[in-house]
Write a protein that holds these residues in place. Structure first.
Motif, PDB file in Angstrom:
ATOM      1  N   PHE A  32      -1.270   1.952 -27.043  1.00 37.48           N
ATOM      2  CA  PHE A  32      -0.468   0.828 -26.570  1.00 37.48           C
ATOM      3  C   PHE A  32      -1.413  -0.175 -25.949  1.00 37.48           C
ATOM      4  CE2 PHE A  32       2.341   4.491 -26.457  1.00 37.48           C
ATOM      5  CZ  PHE A  32       3.489   3.994 -27.059  1.00 37.48           C
ATOM      6  N   ASP A  33      -1.683  -1.255 -26.670  1.00 36.29           N
ATOM      7  CA  ASP A  33      -2.640  -2.231 -26.158  1.00 36.29           C
ATOM      8  C   ASP A  33      -1.902  -3.292 -25.363  1.00 36.29           C
ATOM      9  OD1 ASP A  33      -4.663  -3.942 -25.604  1.00 36.29           O
ATOM     10  OD2 ASP A  33      -5.302  -4.266 -27.680  1.00 36.29           O
ATOM     11  N   ASP A  34      -1.863  -3.121 -24.084  1.00 35.56           N
ATOM     12  CA  ASP A  34      -1.247  -4.096 -23.202  1.00 35.56           C
ATOM     13  C   ASP A  34       0.147  -4.461 -23.698  1.00 35.56           C
ATOM     14  OD1 ASP A  34      -1.313  -5.542 -20.941  1.00 35.56           O
ATOM     15  OD2 ASP A  34      -2.630  -7.130 -21.668  1.00 35.56           O
TER      16      ASP A  34
ATOM     17  N   LYS B 191     -11.442  -3.731 -24.162  1.00 35.41           N
ATOM     18  CA  LYS B 191     -10.366  -2.736 -24.279  1.00 35.41           C
ATOM     19  C   LYS B 191      -9.759  -2.756 -25.674  1.00 35.41           C
ATOM     20  CE  LYS B 191      -8.137  -4.738 -20.934  1.00 35.41           C
ATOM     21  NZ  LYS B 191      -9.075  -5.846 -20.743  1.00 35.41           N
ATOM     22  N   SER B 192      -9.389  -3.943 -26.121  1.00 34.14           N
ATOM     23  CA  SER B 192      -8.777  -4.025 -27.450  1.00 34.14           C
ATOM     24  C   SER B 192      -9.777  -3.614 -28.509  1.00 34.14           C
ATOM     25  CB  SER B 192      -8.310  -5.449 -27.729  1.00 34.14           C
ATOM     26  OG  SER B 192      -7.368  -5.847 -26.785  1.00 34.14           O
ATOM     27  N   THR B 193     -11.022  -3.905 -28.247  1.00 31.22           N
ATOM     28  CA  THR B 193     -12.031  -3.531 -29.224  1.00 31.22           C
ATOM     29  C   THR B 193     -12.053  -2.017 -29.406  1.00 31.22           C
ATOM     30  OG1 THR B 193     -13.289  -5.423 -28.449  1.00 31.22           O
ATOM     31  CG2 THR B 193     -14.448  -3.849 -29.818  1.00 31.22           C
TER      32      THR B 193
ATOM     33  N   GLN C  58      -0.238  -3.526 -31.209  1.00 25.10           N
ATOM     34  CA  GLN C  58      -1.211  -4.580 -30.943  1.00 25.10           C
ATOM     35  C   GLN C  58      -0.802  -5.449 -29.766  1.00 25.10           C
ATOM     36  OE1 GLN C  58      -4.021  -5.240 -32.853  1.00 25.10           O
ATOM     37  NE2 GLN C  58      -3.594  -4.641 -34.965  1.00 25.10           N
ATOM     38  N   GLN C  59      -1.826  -5.951 -29.127  1.00 27.32           N
ATOM     39  CA  GLN C  59      -1.607  -6.832 -27.986  1.00 27.32           C
ATOM     40  C   GLN C  59      -0.936  -8.133 -28.438  1.00 27.32           C
ATOM     41  OE1 GLN C  59      -5.351  -7.705 -26.206  1.00 27.32           O
ATOM     42  NE2 GLN C  59      -4.490  -8.011 -24.176  1.00 27.32           N
ATOM     43  N   ASP C  60      -1.353  -8.582 -29.597  1.00 27.51           N
ATOM     44  CA  ASP C  60      -0.871  -9.829 -30.153  1.00 27.51           C
ATOM     45  C   ASP C  60       0.234  -9.486 -31.144  1.00 27.51           C
ATOM     46  OD1 ASP C  60      -0.982 -12.468 -30.338  1.00 27.51           O
ATOM     47  OD2 ASP C  60      -2.878 -12.587 -31.434  1.00 27.51           O
TER      48      ASP C  60
HETATM   49 MG   LIG Z   1      -7.229  -7.064 -25.405  1.00 25.77          MG
END
Ligand SMILES: [Mg+2]
Ligand SMILES: Nc1ncnc2c1ncn2[C@@H]1O[C@H](COP(=O)(O)OP(=O)(O)OP(=O)(O)O)[C@@H](O)[C@H]1O
Ligand SMILES: Nc1ncnc2c1ncn2[C@@H]1O[C@H](COP(=O)(O)OP(=O)(O)OP(=O)(O)O)[C@@H](O)[C@H]1O
Ligand SMILES: [Mg+2]
Lengths: 632, 618
Positions: free
Chosen positions: B529-531, B408-410, B449-451
């Motif tokens: 919106f990544d998580d 997903k993030s990719t 970003q998720q992070d």
């Molecule tokens: Mg991810």
């Protein structure tokens, strides 16, 4: 709410200027770099590190004295060789004696310098590593409330830069003992050789001191500024490296380069000023040397004419003069090294003296695996800033073997409450009990061994997958690790990595997806084999299906253990025996799922919202929820 | 307010021009390249070189003058005339003059060569910083930030100092030793040879020693970088360390790294000391020989005492540069290794760059398309994405769900070209993202970003990070939409509060909301919106989402989430499995399909007991 109307970035309103709301690097300025050159308190602390090696230090001081003596003797011997061996027809025997004396002096010089430098070099290295270790050891027990406020980079500069300047100081300080002796030695020898000529030659010395008095204050300031801008520039560089993904994500490269340019350019200016101040002393010292030499030639010449001086003495004088300014120069340098070392020493002592507010009581209990695993909050009051409470009179009890969930809006204090179970921070009121004991009455180490945590923010170390899951549980076998990885459903993807369990993880595990990182940190907590397991959003970045698998695997694994679970996805906590609802740092509801649903409070609203479609939620309900949660 | 005037007042070249200059000379050897680069500062470099030569000559005059003075002093006894004394006065005056001049020229030599070094350092720093910012994600994935910092501090320094410690010193030593040897040998061949006898030995020893030290230095640097990493991660991961009572374990790691570094450091001390002592010894031995042989010559009347004195003085003067030969060799070796690494970094091809002639992205109706996209991470042994295709139009929302590591993030990272697709293509309004300029693309694609990474600065600056010109009202509006405004206003210094390193003083959800606010300041065509609401409760999330809806009418929104309520209203939902789209459709369609999505939905909505019964029944 108005839709964003200003389409363009607002850059047009500030043509050709730096953006008003931008900076690179932090702006905090290090404390003064050049302080007092001598500070007895700091010296005492540093001495404590040197003390174990004091025999070596004594030995090298002795060696340095011998070394200096030979340095002093050599020009004398040369002068003697000329006067006794060469002038007035010459005398080969005297010359032979002189040359033999020279040879002896040279040999002694060789031995002494070898002994001195090896000893000092080793001691300095040892002290450097000892200091660094002492600081590391201290930092391991300093309370988190201090660490939260301190940038890692700042501490690193103490662990590296400051210990290095201490090392430099130690290495040079023994030599400067020699320099000092050499200086006095030269003065004495000159005065004995010929008092008048000696005095005349030494006249330049006060001039040098006067010049230095005027030179020192602005030079100090210049050096300090150079040091400061340099570390600011380096700080900005480090930030650029660490935050590079975000920088690219938000397309800040251009702005950052300009801002960095400002810093680097400012640094260039201060470095140039620093160079000017450092170099301006060169012609002054050289001129003074010239004056002294000219004096010797002139006055010495006429003294020779009087017959009251021999030529060899002039040669010796000339030798000494050239030597004379060396120790002064290196002592000048040593002076600033010493100032820097004192400041570094002070910063190092600061780290060593960081208050460890959270310590084991004398006679603290050791929590063993036989404790019952209960957790109890008794009227706990806590705030990171004592004036602003984050937890307000929170009380609840988790019975042995129970799984209790903590839910509540973001920022309501869930993570903070869990930090207290671990005694990361000290409560301001009430008490936290683990296994029936106040956490303040047990040793922190045993507490840590009995409470395993999956933190909200997964952190992995550089190293292999295996090392990361095992972490400090040395007794865990490879099979244990694999079992834990299987339980959290990480086994499959680990096996697919190029090296399986021995694959190297990049920094902070950046070559894994966030969910995978979370799984590894979950596995790490399982391997720790603790009585109490705290899961702070441990499955927030994991899909419900995988989560369900984990839950089922855990059921067996965690039999008889106590669980504390934080989750926003309420499906995660349906299996919990009890649910505690926190809002704004207060416990507002407690009970099992059905009870709380029946209560119709915050939990039931959150629960409904959790799976209901947004449009299905009556506006009424949303408004209510908004009103209640708005304060967080 | 921050320094607005900064850049404009001073006259200096554009930062980008400096950066470009550092990049020139690709393919040259590092030493040649840095020398040419340093010589660009031609007037300072010229002054430095000129001053060096003059200072060296003046320095050589001093022993001559001293020798002359000794002879004159001795002759006074013989001639006892007016002339002799006058000669002495002349010598003294010249001596004084030469000393002063030498001082001034040494000042010029040192200052200008340092100045060149500082200017070069400034330019290298800019180029380094610029390169760090430009290198794409895949490079930063491979490299540890600590190693980059070493590159930007130590290696850069070694290179920057080459001009003064290598280049200028070479000139100085050549003049000093060359001219000095000539002078000595022409005065007296035997004595000259004796006086110079220590030169080859010392030069050889010190070069060997420096090269040994250099080699061990590289090893030491590696060991120290391990040590640095241990310390850095210990402090950065302090909560993990504390949570597991890992203090002893960490100190163990530290000790292991520390011990091997210490051992090597000790060895280096020995090498160094052995050599300096030997060098000093050989110097004095040569001096003793000169004294003996020269003394005999004086007795035999072949040379004057003054000549001998000038020989001896000359040797003292020569001692320093000969020792420095080693340093010079070291400087060459250091600049060479540092240069190889530094220029190696500067010359790295940037994987993600504008194509020649790339045009800015022209956003029309704002349609995002994935066409059969495949992707493999560099170094990975299997494909991460396989044949992903979908389309989203402005105003639409696309939801992505899937297990950890499903890719997903990719997908999110491919749109703004943090990585390039291995096959297939991604288009925005028909333009392949690889064909348009990266800057214009990234301005149109915002990824939360998720992070979350926050900078150690104020909340205000963090929100305005992507648009530092943003007006206050805009920042507040973004914070309001992200449901953070009320919290911020409750802080003692509201928007001026510094968030601590990586945002430690915030709760997980607050960090995420800050990073959402940061993206809401922008005005992109594609928003991902990544998580980014995983740490936010459903109530707050709901309010965020309704606020965001106001923004989203003219853009494609992609929502990656595990909580299905976050994305159930999407126009298209992709269920990702092992890098492939396993199911697609709207929420209703997917539920009707009764596949994996439906199972996931059940897990999230139905009480656990039901599920257990069901599973047990199967
Ligand atoms: Mg991810
Ligand atoms: N290290 C810290 N220093 C100062 N304040 C902090 C710190 N950590 C948290 N806070 C503040 O304390 C409050 C509670 O934070 P906490 O992390 O406990 O919330 P939470 O319930 O875990 O929220 P979330 O669901 O968002 O993770 C927040 O307002 C937060 O800003
Ligand atoms: N920088 C990287 N280098 C190599 N492999 C990577 C990198 N980032 C991710 N991967 C791998 O690619 C796969 C897909 O990762 P991705 O981050 O897209 O997953 P995801 O679907 O976002 O998962 P999550 O739900 O955990 O965030 C994973 O197997 C992961 O290990
Ligand atoms: Mg939290």
């Amino acid at each position: 709410m108005s839709v964003i109307e200003d389409d363009e970035r607002d850059s047009a309103s500030y043509p050709g200027q730096r953006p008003p709301r931008a900076s690179v690097g932090s702006h905090r300025i290090e404390e003064e770099v050049f302080g007092k050159a001598y500070d007895p308190k700091t010296v005492r602390r540093i001495w404590a590190f040197v003390k174990p090696y004091r025999l070596k230090i004594y030995l090298s001081v002795a060696a340095v004295l011998v070394f200096t003596a030979t340095q002093l003797a050599i020009p004398l011997i040369i002068g003697w060789a000329i006067d006794g061996g060469m002038v007035a027809g010459g005398n080969t025997t005297n010359l032979l004696w002189a040359v033999s004396a020279f040879a002896v002096a040279v040999l002694v010089n060789f031995g002494a310098s070898y002994v001195q430098e090896t000893q000092v070099g080793h001691v300095a290295e040892n002290v450097l590593f000892d200091m660094r270790r002492a600081m590391m050891a201290r930092l391991q027990s300093v309370s988190l409330s201090y660490m939260d406020k301190t940038e890692v980079g700042r501490l690193m500069s103490r662990l590296q830069g400051d210990v290095n300047s201490m090392q430099e100081f130690l290495e040079t300080s023994v030599i400067s003992v020699g320099d000092l002796v050499l200086l006095f030695g030269i003065v004495i020898v000159l005065l004995t050789l010929d008092p008048w000529l000696g005095l005349l030659t030494l006249l330049t010395m006060p001039i040098l001191f006067i010049v230095r008095i005027f030179w020192l204050p602005p030079a100090k300031r210049a050096f300090w500024a150079a040091h400061e801008t340099n570390s600011l520039t380096n700080g900005a560089m480090a930030e650029g490296i660490n935050g590079v993904r975000t920088v690219q994500n938000l397309e800040r490269q251009q702005v950052n380069l300009d801002l960095y340019d400002d810093k680097a350019y400012g640094n260039l200016q201060t470095q140039l000023t620093g160079s000017k101040f450092a170099q301006v002393m060169v012609p002054i010292v050289d001129s003074l040397t010239g004056i002294s030499m000219a004096t010797v030639v002139l006055v010495g010449g006429s003294l020779v004419l009087n017959g009251s001086l021999q030529v060899g003495v002039i040669v010796a004088f000339l030798f000494y003069i050239q030597r004379f300014f060396d120790p002064i120069r290196s002592l000048t340098m040593q002076y600033s090294i010493m100032q820097r070392a004192m400041t570094s020493g002070r910063r190092i002592t600061e780290v060593l003296d960081l208050p460890v507010t959270i310590t084991d009581k004398p006679g603290a209990l050791t929590l063993g695996p036989e404790m019952d695993g209960s957790v109890e909050f008794k009227d706990v009051v806590f705030g990171y800033d004592p004036k602003r409470a984050v937890l307000k009179h929170v009380s609840f009890r988790v019975n042995p073997g129970e799984t209790v969930a903590l839910v509540g809006p973001t920022g309501s204090g869930k993570t903070s409450a869990m930090a207290l179970v671990h005694r990361f921070y000290e409560v301001q009121g009430g008490a936290v009990l683990v296994g029936g004991h106040d956490v303040r009455d047990v040793t922190q180490e045993s507490l840590g061994e009995q409470v395993a945590m999956v933190l909200q923010e997964p952190f992995l170390f550089t190293g292999t997958v295996l090392e990361n899951i095992r972490y400090n549980k040395a007794s865990a076998t490879r099979e244990d690790v694999i079992a834990a990885a299987k339980a959290v459903g990480a086994h499959d993807f680990i096996e697919r990595l190029p090296g399986g369990y021995d694959s190297q993880l990049e920094q902070r595990g950046s070559n894994l997806s966030l969910g995978q990182r979370q799984l590894l940190s979950f596995a790490r907590a399982l391997v720790a084999d603790a009585k109490i397991l705290v899961l702070d959003e441990a499955t927030a970045n994991i899909d419900s299906y995988t989560e369900r698998q984990i839950q089922k695997a855990l059921e067996k694994l965690l039999e008889g253990r106590t669980g504390l679970v934080i989750a926003h996805r309420l499906a995660t906590i349906r299996g919990a025996d009890r649910i505690i609802v926190l809002q704004n740092g207060e416990k507002i509801e407690e009970g099992n799922h059905d009870q709380l649903m029946a209560l119709g409070g915050l939990y039931s609203r959150l629960y409904n919202m959790n799976y209901a479609s947004f449009d299905d939620i009556p506006d009424e309900l949303v408004k209510q929820a908004n009103a209640r949660a708005a304060s967080t | 307010m921050p320094t607005l005037k900064a850049g404009r007042e001073r006259s200096r070249g554009d930062a980008r021009a400096h950066v470009a200059a550092v990049h020139s000379g690709k393919g040259q050897s590092p030493l040649l390249r840095i020398t040419m680069f340093s010589l660009r500062h031609y007037w300072q470099a010229g002054l430095a070189i000129g001053a060096t030569i003059i200072a060296a000559v003046l320095q050589l005059l001093i022993p001559r003058l001293l020798g002359q003075a000794v002879d004159q002093a001795q002759n006074i006894l013989v001639t006892a005339g007016e002339g002799a004394e006058q000669a002495l006065v002349w010598t003294a005056a010249t001596l004084l003059l030469v000393s002063v001049a030498r001082g001034l020229f040494t000042l010029a030599q040192n200052y200008f060569s340092e100045s060149v070094g500082h200017h070069v350092g400034y330019e290298l720093r800019l180029a380094f910083y610029d390169k760090v910012q430009r290198l794409s994600y895949s490079y930063h994935d491979r490299i540890h930030s600590g190693d980059l910092i070493t590159l930007g501090l130590l290696d850069l320094d070694g290179l920057r100092m080459f001009f003064s410690t290598g280049f200028i010193r070479t000139i100085l030593l050549t003049v000093l030793i060359g001219a000095g040897a000539y002078m000595l040998l022409t005065t007296d061949v035997v004595l000259g040879l004796l006086a110079l006898s220590f030169v080859p030995f010392v030069a050889w020893r010190s070069s060997v020693a420096q090269l040994t030290l250099r080699a061990t230095w590289l090893v030491l640097q590696q060991k120290l970088s391990v040590l640095t990493r241990v310390m850095d991660e210990n402090l950065g991961g302090i909560r993990v360390v504390r949570a597991f009572s890992g203090q002893k374990h960490e100190l163990g790691k530290f000790d292991a790294a520390s011990k091997s570094a210490l051992h090597l450091a000790h060895e280096r001390v020995l090498v160094r000391v052995k050599n300096t002592s030997m060098m000093t010894f050989s110097f004095f031995a040569a001096m003793g020989l000169v004294l003996w042989v020269g003394g005999n010559k004086v007795i035999a009347g072949e040379i004057s005492v003054g000549t001998l004195a000038s020989f001896l003085t000359f040797m003292t003067i020569l001692q320093m540069p000969v020792r420095q030969l080693g340093m010079m060799v070291n400087s060459f070796a250091r600049a060479d290794t540092c240069g190889q690494r530094f220029y190696g970094f500067i010359d790295q091809a940037i994987e993600i760059e504008d194509k020649p002639g790339a045009q800015p992205l022209a956003v029309g109706d704002g349609t995002l398309r994935f066409e059969n996209v495949h992707f493999t991470y560099p170094g990975a042994n299997h494909e991460t994405l396989r044949g992903i295709s979908f389309e989203g139009k402005a105003g639409q929302t696309i939801g992505i769900v899937g297990a950890p590591g499903s890719g997903k993030s990719t997908i999110a990272h491919l749109i703004p070209r943090f990585y390039d697709v291995s096959a297939g293509r991604i288009t925005i309004d028909g333009q392949d993202v690889r064909e348009v300029t990266v800057e214009s693309l990234r301005r149109q694609v915002a990824v939360v970003q998720q992070d979350t990474f926050l900078f150690t600065t104020t909340i205000e600056n963090n929100i305005a990070y992507g648009d530092p010109w943003a007006k206050e009202t805009k920042i507040e509006r973004a914070a309001e939409s992200a449901q953070l405004h009320n919290y911020i206003m409750g802080l003692p210094t509201d928007y001026g509060t510094v968030v601590g390193e990586r945002g430690v003083s915030l709760s997980g959800g607050q960090r995420q909301r800050l990073s959402i606010a940061r993206s809401l300041v922008l005005h992109p065509a594609v928003m991902v919106f990544d998580d980014s609401t995983a740490a936010i409760d459903a109530g707050t999330e709901h309010r965020i989402r309704s606020a965001i809806r106001a923004y989203s009418s003219d853009r494609v929104t992609i929502i990656i989430a595990h909580r299905l309520s976050s994305l159930m209203h999407a126009d298209l939902i992709l269920f990702l499995e092992n890098g492939e789209v396993a199911e697609r459709g709207t929420h209703a369609e997917l539920l009707a399909q009764g596949g994996r999505y439906k199972a996931l939905y059940d897990l999230q909505t139905r009480p656990a007991d039901d599920l257990d019964h069901e599973e047990a029944a199967q």
